[in-house]
Design an enzyme around this catalytic site. Structure first.
Site, PDB file in Angstrom:
ATOM      1  N   HIS A 207       0.690  -1.354   0.135  1.00  0.00           N
ATOM      2  CA  HIS A 207      -0.174  -0.174   0.022  1.00  0.00           C
ATOM      3  C   HIS A 207       0.859   1.237   0.047  1.00  0.00           C
ATOM      4  CE1 HIS A 207      -3.135  -3.037   0.780  1.00  0.00           C
ATOM      5  NE2 HIS A 207      -3.931  -1.989   1.016  1.00  0.00           N
ATOM      6  N   HIS A 249       1.506  -3.558   9.496  1.00  0.00           N
ATOM      7  CA  HIS A 249       2.885  -3.718   9.027  1.00  0.00           C
ATOM      8  C   HIS A 249       3.646  -2.870  10.132  1.00  0.00           C
ATOM      9  CE1 HIS A 249       2.619  -4.773   4.687  1.00  0.00           C
ATOM     10  NE2 HIS A 249       1.442  -4.120   4.582  1.00  0.00           N
TER      11      HIS A 249
END
Length: 286
Positions: A207, A249
């Site tokens: 992303h 993440h």
């Protein structure tokens, strides 16, 4: 009965009397070692002689052991120094370990939307909406639709290269994830939208790479007003922040993703395709 000469000789003689047997006296020099069966006064006299004491001290086992131990300690010290130089970890390894520990700690502290009962769990639906806005499938579908509906050659050129950039991003991120194989944070919930096999790995954030690459692409090739340009930058930053807040993440995954996506745009510019170039390539393949 011994004679008076024998007694006077025993008193004034330079050599000590060891003992007698059958009326004969035996004498022994001080330089010869005495055995344990010798009389005690002879052992004391021999031990008190300075020359003999120094000789014994030089040949004593304790002194020999001390010299051996000092030699061994010196050689052992040399070996330990060599081993220390060989076994000490490098500065780069220590720095990376410290950075990894800080990264894990900070990522856990910022994962405030990892689940519903987190401190900011009420914002989890909003973070998931931002997550979907940076997903690859909506971007690929939207770019392909705009390419199909575009009437101008310039619009088709821009949408075509954006589509190629998105495909390039997917390939590069998948390669890096397959090589690094870093697991996602332990507090992550695997409820992500449309995941694939490599999505179980964390480094780098796809992303973040997509947001950085698409943000630079839109700012460079679309005529946008100043507020819209600010919104594009704000959107890219929120996409990266949502990855950490949702626990998807670690911080370093997102930072490296931004860096990777920034330079992916440079690669797209180097491989830029015009409609004429694309038609020539299709004609050669046909």
């Amino acid at each position: 009965m011994p004679s008076p000469k024998a007694k006077s000789a025993g008193r004034s003689g330079g050599s000590p009397v060891l003992g007698s047997s059958n009326g004969r006296f035996e004498f022994m020099s001080l330089t010869k070692p005495l055995n344990r069966s010798s009389p005690p006064h002879l052992l004391q006299r021999q031990g008190s002689d300075p020359t003999t004491a120094r000789l014994r001290a030089s040949e004593s086992p304790t002194r020999r052991r001390g010299s051996n131990s000092s030699t061994g300690s010196a050689s052992g010290q040399g070996l330990s120094e060599e081993d220390g130089i060989r076994l000490n970890p490098s500065f780069i390894r220590v720095a990376l370990s410290s950075l990894l520990a800080i990264d894990l700690w900070l990522s856990k502290r910022l994962g405030v939307c990892a689940c519903e009962d987190s401190s900011w769990g009420s914002m989890r639906p909003l973070m998931k909406l931002i997550e979907i806005s940076g997903h690859g499938i909506p971007w690929l579908a939207g770019t392909a639709y705009c390419l199909y509906k575009s009437d101008s050659a310039a619009g088709q050129e821009v949408m075509l290269n954006l589509l190629l950039g998105l495909l390039l991003d997917l390939i590069l991120v998948a390669i890096v994830k397959a090589v690094v194989r870093r697991r996602r944070p332990a507090h992550n919930r695997m409820d992500m939208f449309a995941t694939f096999s490599v999505d179980r790995y964390s480094f780098p954030s796809g992303h973040a790479t997509r947001a950085a690459m698409c943000g630079r692409f839109l700012l460079a090739h679309l005529v946008l007003a100043a507020p819209l340009r600010v919104l594009v930058l704000l959107w890219a930053g929120l996409v990266g922040l949502s990855r950490v807040m949702l626990g998807r993440h670690n911080v370093t995954d997102v930072l490296f993703g931004f860096w990777m996506g920034y330079f992916q745009y440079n690669l797209v510019e180097m491989l830029w395709l015009s409609p004429q170039t694309l038609q020539g390539l299709l004609g050669q393949l046909a």
